[in-house]
Design a protein around this motif. Structure first.
Motif, PDB file in Angstrom:
ATOM      1  N   GLU A 124       3.347   2.551   2.968  1.00  0.00           N
ATOM      2  CA  GLU A 124       3.289   1.122   2.991  1.00  0.00           C
ATOM      3  C   GLU A 124       3.035   0.869   1.593  1.00  0.00           C
ATOM      4  O   GLU A 124       3.208  -0.538   1.275  1.00  0.00           O
ATOM      5  N   PHE A 125       2.349   1.560   0.728  1.00  0.00           N
ATOM      6  CA  PHE A 125       1.747   0.961  -0.506  1.00  0.00           C
ATOM      7  C   PHE A 125       2.586   1.810  -1.787  1.00  0.00           C
ATOM      8  O   PHE A 125       1.913   2.458  -2.417  1.00  0.00           O
ATOM      9  N   PRO A 126       3.885   1.702  -1.957  1.00  0.00           N
ATOM     10  CA  PRO A 126       4.593   2.426  -2.970  1.00  0.00           C
ATOM     11  C   PRO A 126       4.292   1.710  -4.247  1.00  0.00           C
ATOM     12  O   PRO A 126       3.422   0.451  -4.415  1.00  0.00           O
ATOM     13  N   LEU A 127       4.738   2.169  -5.274  1.00  0.00           N
ATOM     14  CA  LEU A 127       4.473   1.476  -6.733  1.00  0.00           C
ATOM     15  C   LEU A 127       4.865   0.142  -6.766  1.00  0.00           C
ATOM     16  O   LEU A 127       4.458  -0.763  -7.490  1.00  0.00           O
ATOM     17  N   ALA A 128       5.955  -0.116  -5.992  1.00  0.00           N
ATOM     18  CA  ALA A 128       6.706  -1.507  -5.715  1.00  0.00           C
ATOM     19  C   ALA A 128       5.771  -2.419  -5.220  1.00  0.00           C
ATOM     20  O   ALA A 128       6.314  -3.606  -5.189  1.00  0.00           O
ATOM     21  N   ASN A 129       4.675  -2.000  -4.407  1.00  0.00           N
ATOM     22  CA  ASN A 129       3.904  -3.139  -3.864  1.00  0.00           C
ATOM     23  C   ASN A 129       2.659  -3.437  -4.561  1.00  0.00           C
ATOM     24  O   ASN A 129       2.796  -4.657  -4.877  1.00  0.00           O
ATOM     25  N   LEU A 130       1.713  -2.666  -4.917  1.00  0.00           N
ATOM     26  CA  LEU A 130       0.558  -3.037  -5.553  1.00  0.00           C
ATOM     27  C   LEU A 130      -0.218  -4.128  -4.980  1.00  0.00           C
ATOM     28  O   LEU A 130      -0.394  -5.219  -5.628  1.00  0.00           O
ATOM     29  N   PRO A 131      -0.553  -4.138  -3.759  1.00  0.00           N
ATOM     30  CA  PRO A 131      -1.232  -5.502  -3.001  1.00  0.00           C
ATOM     31  C   PRO A 131      -2.765  -5.130  -3.330  1.00  0.00           C
ATOM     32  O   PRO A 131      -3.367  -4.178  -3.785  1.00  0.00           O
ATOM     33  N   TYR A 132      -3.559  -6.420  -3.409  1.00  0.00           N
ATOM     34  CA  TYR A 132      -4.869  -6.601  -3.731  1.00  0.00           C
ATOM     35  C   TYR A 132      -5.860  -6.509  -2.540  1.00  0.00           C
ATOM     36  O   TYR A 132      -5.420  -7.061  -1.541  1.00  0.00           O
ATOM     37  N   ILE A 155      -2.506   1.690  -3.587  1.00  0.00           N
ATOM     38  CA  ILE A 155      -1.292   2.697  -4.312  1.00  0.00           C
ATOM     39  C   ILE A 155      -1.401   3.869  -3.339  1.00  0.00           C
ATOM     40  O   ILE A 155      -2.307   4.658  -3.343  1.00  0.00           O
ATOM     41  N   GLY A 156      -0.153   4.300  -2.873  1.00  0.00           N
ATOM     42  CA  GLY A 156      -0.234   5.473  -1.774  1.00  0.00           C
ATOM     43  C   GLY A 156      -1.402   5.220  -0.582  1.00  0.00           C
ATOM     44  O   GLY A 156      -1.775   4.302  -0.320  1.00  0.00           O
ATOM     45  N   ASP A 157      -2.243   6.613  -0.589  1.00  0.00           N
ATOM     46  CA  ASP A 157      -3.035   6.380   0.302  1.00  0.00           C
ATOM     47  C   ASP A 157      -4.522   6.086  -0.394  1.00  0.00           C
ATOM     48  O   ASP A 157      -5.560   6.093   0.283  1.00  0.00           O
ATOM     49  N   LYS A 158      -4.241   5.634  -1.565  1.00  0.00           N
ATOM     50  CA  LYS A 158      -5.531   5.340  -2.459  1.00  0.00           C
ATOM     51  C   LYS A 158      -5.721   4.103  -2.782  1.00  0.00           C
ATOM     52  O   LYS A 158      -4.874   2.973  -2.459  1.00  0.00           O
ATOM     53  N   ILE A 159      -6.931   3.466  -3.214  1.00  0.00           N
ATOM     54  CA  ILE A 159      -7.255   2.258  -3.650  1.00  0.00           C
ATOM     55  C   ILE A 159      -7.839   2.261  -5.114  1.00  0.00           C
ATOM     56  O   ILE A 159      -8.619   3.299  -5.284  1.00  0.00           O
ATOM     57  N   ALA A 160      -7.105   1.660  -5.928  1.00  0.00           N
ATOM     58  CA  ALA A 160      -7.792   1.771  -7.312  1.00  0.00           C
ATOM     59  C   ALA A 160      -8.488   0.685  -7.705  1.00  0.00           C
ATOM     60  O   ALA A 160      -8.447  -0.554  -7.235  1.00  0.00           O
ATOM     61  N   ASN A 161      -9.905   0.979  -8.390  1.00  0.00           N
ATOM     62  CA  ASN A 161     -10.933   0.238  -8.516  1.00  0.00           C
ATOM     63  C   ASN A 161     -10.746  -0.638  -9.947  1.00  0.00           C
ATOM     64  O   ASN A 161     -10.731   0.224 -10.853  1.00  0.00           O
ATOM     65  N   LEU A 162     -10.237  -1.735  -9.603  1.00  0.00           N
ATOM     66  CA  LEU A 162     -10.053  -2.490 -10.978  1.00  0.00           C
ATOM     67  C   LEU A 162     -11.216  -2.513 -12.110  1.00  0.00           C
ATOM     68  O   LEU A 162     -10.952  -2.555 -13.334  1.00  0.00           O
ATOM     69  N   ASN A 163     -12.463  -2.585 -11.419  1.00  0.00           N
ATOM     70  CA  ASN A 163     -13.466  -2.652 -12.420  1.00  0.00           C
ATOM     71  C   ASN A 163     -13.664  -1.371 -12.943  1.00  0.00           C
ATOM     72  O   ASN A 163     -13.964  -1.246 -14.337  1.00  0.00           O
ATOM     73  N   ALA A 164     -13.364  -0.316 -12.520  1.00  0.00           N
ATOM     74  CA  ALA A 164     -13.585   0.808 -12.819  1.00  0.00           C
ATOM     75  C   ALA A 164     -12.311   1.068 -14.122  1.00  0.00           C
ATOM     76  O   ALA A 164     -12.600   1.644 -15.226  1.00  0.00           O
ATOM     77  N   LEU A 165     -11.069   0.671 -13.489  1.00  0.00           N
ATOM     78  CA  LEU A 165      -9.985   0.911 -14.715  1.00  0.00           C
ATOM     79  C   LEU A 165     -10.326   0.030 -15.897  1.00  0.00           C
ATOM     80  O   LEU A 165     -10.085   0.585 -17.006  1.00  0.00           O
ATOM     81  N   GLU A 166     -11.013  -0.997 -15.754  1.00  0.00           N
ATOM     82  CA  GLU A 166     -11.485  -1.931 -16.927  1.00  0.00           C
ATOM     83  C   GLU A 166     -12.419  -1.288 -17.971  1.00  0.00           C
ATOM     84  O   GLU A 166     -12.293  -1.114 -19.016  1.00  0.00           O
ATOM     85  N   GLU A 167     -13.398  -0.637 -17.073  1.00  0.00           N
ATOM     86  CA  GLU A 167     -14.576  -0.084 -17.743  1.00  0.00           C
ATOM     87  C   GLU A 167     -14.081   1.180 -18.530  1.00  0.00           C
ATOM     88  O   GLU A 167     -14.560   1.682 -19.542  1.00  0.00           O
ATOM     89  N   SER A 198       1.397  10.400  -2.857  1.00  0.00           N
ATOM     90  CA  SER A 198       1.294   9.726  -1.625  1.00  0.00           C
ATOM     91  C   SER A 198       2.073   8.692  -1.568  1.00  0.00           C
ATOM     92  O   SER A 198       2.407   8.095  -0.936  1.00  0.00           O
ATOM     93  N   ALA A 199       2.194   8.153  -2.874  1.00  0.00           N
ATOM     94  CA  ALA A 199       2.844   6.662  -3.133  1.00  0.00           C
ATOM     95  C   ALA A 199       4.488   6.818  -2.905  1.00  0.00           C
ATOM     96  O   ALA A 199       5.122   5.771  -3.039  1.00  0.00           O
ATOM     97  N   ASN A 200       4.869   7.974  -3.217  1.00  0.00           N
ATOM     98  CA  ASN A 200       6.406   8.127  -3.168  1.00  0.00           C
ATOM     99  C   ASN A 200       6.912   8.648  -1.834  1.00  0.00           C
ATOM    100  O   ASN A 200       8.138   8.624  -1.713  1.00  0.00           O
ATOM    101  N   MET A 201       6.211   8.995  -0.913  1.00  0.00           N
ATOM    102  CA  MET A 201       6.739   9.503   0.498  1.00  0.00           C
ATOM    103  C   MET A 201       7.432   8.287   1.097  1.00  0.00           C
ATOM    104  O   MET A 201       6.927   7.204   1.198  1.00  0.00           O
ATOM    105  N   ALA A 202       8.457   8.641   1.906  1.00  0.00           N
ATOM    106  CA  ALA A 202       9.236   7.690   2.716  1.00  0.00           C
ATOM    107  C   ALA A 202       8.439   7.015   3.381  1.00  0.00           C
ATOM    108  O   ALA A 202       7.562   7.436   4.287  1.00  0.00           O
TER     109      ALA A 202
END
Lengths: 429, 429
Positions: free
Chosen positions: A19-27, A43-55, A12-16
């Motif tokens: 709004e949230f391609p790899l080049a964006n990465l908004p918080y 990222i794409g149609d998802k939101i990455a949980n930074l707490n989970a990434l850290e854990e 979903s992040a690579n679709m034409a």
């Protein structure tokens, strides 16, 4: 770092037009089933949980201060770490979302954006509203002061004034039409009534990252290192309250009943490819040295496309889509973000992580590019007609106003998300 | 509760003219040897550490929420509990400081005020400055707008505007003269220079206690239940920066370089004996209903005596005492505290515990009662001569300005403490 052409393993992040391609990465700050506020990255149609990434140990290569900051319930701590740490985090996130070796570990940390609730991204300490669009200032000035539309200080000073932080909410919240003192020009005395001239203002929200010390100005060279990122911002305004109250000390109750931000804070790094010349007319004065730099002249502006949409109650009832009222572009702003920062601190005023600047209503040179109804309808004199035949001079109860912003085009787009508010009937005072 | 005639077992609290008798009991945040910020209450020449009182079991009769709140490092939590809890705490403190049965247990919790460092009493979320003295507004208006000194809205609206919270400091902190854009009336262009017309503003600081919900106005009847107490406040102002920047959106860099509060927050209950009629001239308009109440007319005003003192570098070098520049009284304010609260929220704007209102410069009807040098020197045209022969039009480097406030007389006095700042030379831009 030019991430424009790097693809993610998340389709979903690579679709034409995403709004949230790899080049964006908004918080953003969000909550899901557990109701806990977490920092996330779009990222794409998802939101990455930074707490989970850290854990999950995926941020172990980063400094401890950064790993602590991303586990907070608001962005302030991350904002305060400064641009080198922001860069390190962005680099690592880009790696995690692009290199498929991380896919199995990262995927459990992703949640569909449609399944989360968004919150304000940070505690906003102080909020300052600027007035950087000369087109807005001229058109509005001609309504409030026909003889004197653009004041002599405008092209020397990035005019700003303090706003109210407590009444800023995240996109999606509805609010009631405010009441206030109104006085018709020919009336003998004012009355307390519901606002009749409710208006939106199409603005960019600019978040301060690293703060500054009281007594220490920030130079043009350093200014953007103090800026964390940008959002969409609607500085809702009651024009009739404003007209009666604003002299001599500026707008007050006409603005502080409600303001609203998009959930996403787009990092300055994501806007880098869209920087452009800061241009002005030949007859415009050369700014004072503290507001000038070569870098500002050549890339101080940013090409951010801005739009206002309306969905009336009737459109909703008839399943008609929202309709665009206007579009403009932040590159037409008379003053740049760096100039706002340098000016705000030239007297030693201190900034704190999470402080918010409103850009001021962004209007283009043409009337159709007006960022407020006050301008579009020439002070309410020329109602606009919507495609379903409805007319508007100002915002009516049941209207939803949606502000959108993005850089790029239909292929590669850096979305600022949207700020979307429904106006409800007010309580009669 | 009339505690005026009750004595404390602490002799210094009973001395004639003591600023902190049993009837005052102002709050402050302080630190001593351990560097930890604690909430304290002023009594005589001591400050009582509320954390220590709680740990000694002396507050066991109070609600748990109150016992938690007094152990914080700032007043916000206590402020948010509301007036019933404030009353319960005040009653218990009065008991502890008056009944000698508690003396042995309370005394270890007292520290000489001269041995502590003071800090801001709370986190100030939003700061709003009002403009409630009609005498100030008229005199200043006549300088900025000779044709139009008092604007038509003044006697209808308690005029206010948003200020900067980040640059507010507690009394005792020195600051550097700010720089900013200045433009002489006959100059072709502005310049960036150190402010030449630095001024104080003699204000009351008013702290919001219990907050309100967005969308819900506070009525006149409820208004003071949301007010925790008052302090002295100096809204330092750069008149030359202000003159060039303030139109059309109000003061900005002319105010936000530094503001300062006395350490003490005097509870509204301590001011109760000094309430008085809210009077105005016969020709003044009847305020709109939302700004009017019988209680406000009969006791909306407060008789708080206010003073400005100066100590120049030369006075210090010659061991001369500071000299009084002016005195005025808050009872001459055109608008009351309840009216400020009711007006601020009539549009639904929300208030939060720890928000600060500045009263606006408090000037009396006579020129000598001016709360700013701008007024005292008629815009700098009539310098004042100090008793040592020095002259002043505006504040000079090395000057210390001290604002003081109190209710009562030489016998029984409720002191608001003082706000005291030294002005240092600025860094040439």
């Amino acid at each position: 770092m030019n991430t424009n052409r790097i693809n993610s393993w998340l389709p979903s992040a690579n679709m034409a037009g995403c709004e949230f391609p790899l080049a964006n990465l908004p918080y953003a700050v969000f909550s899901s089933a557990d109701q806990i506020h977490h920092i996330g990255v779009g990222i794409g149609d998802k939101i990455a949980n930074l707490n989970a990434l850290e854990e999950a140990g995926l941020l172990d290569s980063l400094d401890q201060s950064l790993r602590d900051a991303v586990k907070q319930s608001a962005l302030n701590q991350l904002m305060g770490l400064g641009h080198k740490q922001w860069h390190a985090l962005r680099l690592r996130l880009t790696e995690l979302f692009s290199n498929s070796v991380y896919q199995d570990k990262v995927e459990p940390c992703l949640i569909p954006q449609s399944e989360v609730a968004f919150h304000l991204p940070c505690q906003i300490g102080d909020y300052t509203d600027f007035y950087t669009s000369v087109h807005h200032a001229t058109r509005v000035g001609s309504l409030f002061r026909p003889d004197n539309p653009l004041l002599p200080n405008y092209k020397w000073i990035p005019i700003g004034y303090h706003g109210r932080a407590s009444s800023i909410r995240v996109s999606g919240e509805a609010f009631k039409r405010p009441a206030g003192q109104l006085k018709a020009p020919d009336a003998e005395r004012p009355v307390l009534e519901l606002c009749k001239r409710l208006d939106y203002e199409l603005e960019l929200g600019i978040f301060i990252g690293k703060g500054s010390q009281l007594g220490t100005p920030i130079s043009m060279a350093d200014a953007e290192q103090h800026v964390f990122g940008v959002s969409m911002f609607n500085d809702w305004s009651a024009r009739d309250i404003q007209a009666w109250e604003y002299q001599p000390l500026g707008p007050f109750l006409s603005k502080n009943f409600f303001s609203s931000l998009s959930p996403w804070v787009v990092p300055m790094a994501a806007l880098e490819p869209y920087r452009c010349d800061w241009t002005r007319d030949a007859e415009d004065p050369q700014p004072l040295d503290y507001l000038d730099s070569k870098a500002n002249r050549t890339k101080g502006a940013i090409d951010i496309k801005l739009e206002v949409w309306i969905e009336t109650a009737k459109m909703r009832a008839n399943n008609q889509p929202a309709e665009r009222l206007a579009k403009s572009n932040f590159k037409d702003s008379y003053w740049t973000i760096a100039q706002m920062v340098a000016h705000h601190t030239v007297n030693g005023c201190d900034l704190k992580p999470g402080d918010l600047f409103g850009s001021g209503t962004q209007s283009g040179p043409d009337l159709e590019e007006s960022g407020s109804l006050l301008e579009l309808t020439v002070g309410g004199k020329n109602p606009i007609t919507l495609s379903n035949g409805e007319q508007r001079t100002f915002v009516e109860d049941g209207d939803r106003i949606i502000l959108k912003g993005y850089c790029g085009d239909d292929q590669l787009r850096i979305g600022l998300g949207q700020v979307d508010n429904l106006v409800q009937a007010g309580n009669k005072p």
